[in-house]
Design an enzyme around this catalytic site. Sequence first.
Site, PDB file in Angstrom:
ATOM      1  CG  ASP A   1      -1.298   4.772   4.040  1.00 38.85           C
ATOM      2  OD1 ASP A   1      -1.937   3.832   3.538  1.00 38.85           O
ATOM      3  OD2 ASP A   1      -0.178   4.639   4.575  1.00 38.85           O
ATOM      4  CD  GLU A   2      -3.237   2.024   7.279  1.00 40.62           C
ATOM      5  OE1 GLU A   2      -4.247   1.290   7.111  1.00 40.62           O
ATOM      6  OE2 GLU A   2      -2.113   1.570   7.555  1.00 40.62           O
TER       7      GLU A   2
ATOM      8  CD  GLN B   1      -4.471  -4.315   6.981  1.00 41.89           C
ATOM      9  OE1 GLN B   1      -3.626  -3.937   7.788  1.00 41.89           O
ATOM     10  NE2 GLN B   1      -4.214  -4.424   5.702  1.00 41.89           N
TER      11      GLN B   1
ATOM     12  NE  ARG C   1       0.056  -6.024  10.516  1.00 44.96           N
ATOM     13  CZ  ARG C   1      -0.170  -5.387   9.372  1.00 44.96           C
ATOM     14  NH1 ARG C   1       0.617  -4.423   8.996  1.00 44.96           N
ATOM     15  NH2 ARG C   1      -1.165  -5.746   8.582  1.00 44.96           N
TER      16      ARG C   1
ATOM     17  CE  LYS D   1      -2.474  -0.362   3.719  1.00 40.42           C
ATOM     18  NZ  LYS D   1      -2.821  -1.657   4.239  1.00 40.42           N
ATOM     19  CB  THR D   2       3.303   2.456   2.480  1.00 40.20           C
ATOM     20  OG1 THR D   2       2.427   1.997   3.503  1.00 40.20           O
ATOM     21  CG2 THR D   2       3.870   3.794   2.868  1.00 40.20           C
TER      22      THR D   2
END
Length: 736
Positions: free
Chosen positions: A196-197, A227, A582, A11-12
């Site tokens: 983001d997010e 998430q 994670r 994503k980032t």
Amino acid sequence: MLVLAGAGSGKTRVLTARIARLMEDGLPPYRILAVTFTNKAADVMRHRIAGLVGHEPDGLWAGTFHSVCARILRIEADRTDRTRGFTIYDESDSQRAVKRAMEDVDVDPRRWSAKGVRARISDAKNAMVRPEEFAAAAFDPLSRVTGTVYPAYERLLARCNAYDFDDLLLRAVRLLEEDDEVREHYGGRFAHVLVDEYQDTNHAQYRLVRAWASVHGNVCVVGDDDQSIYGWRGADLRNILDFERDFPGTAVVRLEQNYRSTGAILNVANAVIARNRARKEKRLRTERSHGARVVVAALRDERAEASWTVRQVESHRDRYTLGEVGVLYRTNAQSRAYEDALRGVGMPYRVVGGIRFYERREVKDVLAYLQLLVNPADDTAFFRAIGWPRRGVGAVTLERLETARSRSDGSLLDVAAAARQVEGLPAGAARALALFAKDIGALADLVPVASSAEVAEECVRTFGLRSALEAEEDGEDRLANVDELIAGMVAFAADRRGVEEESAGSELGLFLQHVSLLSDIDQYDPEEGAVSLMTLHNAKGMEFPVVFIGGAEEGLLPLGRSAETIEELEEERRLFYVGLTRAMDHLHVTHVSRRFRAGTSMPCFPSSFLDDLPDEAIDRRMSGSPGWRSGGSRFTAHGTSHESRSAWAGSSDRDRSFDWRYDPAATRDDGPVYDYSDSQETFELACGTRIVHPRFGPGTVLSIMGDGRTAKASIEFDLEGPKTLLVAHAGLRPAG
DNA sequence: TTTCGAACAGTTTTT
DNA sequence: CTGTTCGAAA
């Protein structure tokens, strides 16, 4: 553009690459706005962009929603009812303010908790509900009370020239939506807005994005509905689900390839999240090999859990550094047992979260003084500063001061300066108040001409804060924290050298606003050679080669109070999913049969989330504390696969000796796989044996009494002196 | 009227 | 572990 990106799908990286590409195509960085979830993420992004385009993206706006809004409110201060030196109240400041607002409108703080009222107001603000709208829609008793407190609280914040966290978003939205010039300015300036997010945005944040994109419409958001873990903070999944409708012409990109985890880890994570009903169907895939199975271990209690975890970390040490290990849990309180165990064996660790540095009492005390220099209207800071160190001004005097203030309309500091004119104040108190005001005034004159660290040093000296701390119980540590605070100011100033700040506040003012918005995770340094301990929430966006998730028990994960509805239960499941994903190479999940919570030891049962783990991908272990006898023979486990969970409902302390053989898989048809490879090594305990205790550290055995599970050992600890411990419970390990 | 000690409460997650 | 409350001493 909507990028639906699964965990570990990069994503980032997408956001970073897009910004770098925009810059390479000639868009100046100051025309780009990137909103990240933490300040740290913004720094990382900046750094990576520099790596891609070869130079720092000077002028790029990157930060959290809150910090970006604070900046806008600072720049546009003239268009608001606050000055650019406004204070940002954190939750505890806000709660104090609510309490005072309650007193103002005669709401009994014993009957209604300031905390509860504050939470209601916060919800309202995040939903962008104004006080009068709130009051009109209030029917239940708490809402009615909140309806009367809310406007009083707003008046109080305005009088103090302060914003709470929610205000930063709310007021920035209002400014953008209601002031055409402001909206056109930022809308025109930001040719591209990236978020983001996005799954964790609330209504106010959604409105911000809409306003920022109002001119160009170039919005790119990345997120993963699986998430979403901030529903309790007002995050609204509809923001991501309705994105295509809200921004017509949206291109949707799905990233379902995971580049992070092994096959086994992904299998487990996929199986868990598949149980949620409210989600967009997707299935993450990986090209990595299956890898080691996910270890699920049942332990006796939180101490056994912690020491088992430490032993596992030891066993990974040949291939991983300590910095590559993450220990995750649901509640901050769980860090305690891990910390004890880690300290016991001298393994370096760092805890992220819990009490934040800037929330420590002594740090907040010093900050209150500094806040007052920048924002003399800040009554909350005034109360805090005047109360420490003690100067002969008590509750009654302060009450009179407030009464006097309500007749003028200055700040408490103004009234204090003229304390001698206030009726009925004892001479001593009046003198102290006047002196306090005079000293604050003198220091405030220093602010525009001196560096913030110099001002702070001078402030500490003027008010004798150093000696006040020295006189306290653990004053040395506290003093060290104050020194660290000042060191932080120096670093902040150095960081900003050469950066042109369009809002041009004082250096001290900028520092104070900056630290108010720092989270613990922002200080996190992944390079440090230490095991990382943090909550599942804090772990979002991170990855570790080796991950441990503790406390996978019903009532803890999912957390009882948070899982009262299906929606809440699903959010807890997403939180577990975030934890699972994670892990890159090795994942361990532990649960215990007894845990100390709320002051008592309570029986615990495996989390229902564990029922969904696919057998072929997991490796069940029962590594209770087998205990040892002085003779050295080892206990044998008698896992009874017929015992049902309900049989444990009535367990009492007397059952404790059986806890270790509790079978976590009892309700499963296939029965458990026992594996004692990780249980404590058996070794002879004899007089003179050197041992290490998880809590008390190294020591020497003096004598042994009894045997079996009742065996006790007298041990002389190097640091803690002599103690007598129950061998079976002590978790002793051989030294060295 | 202030200060201090003792007892006690509260502890989900966070900007 | 911090903050609050209450009563007693100064």
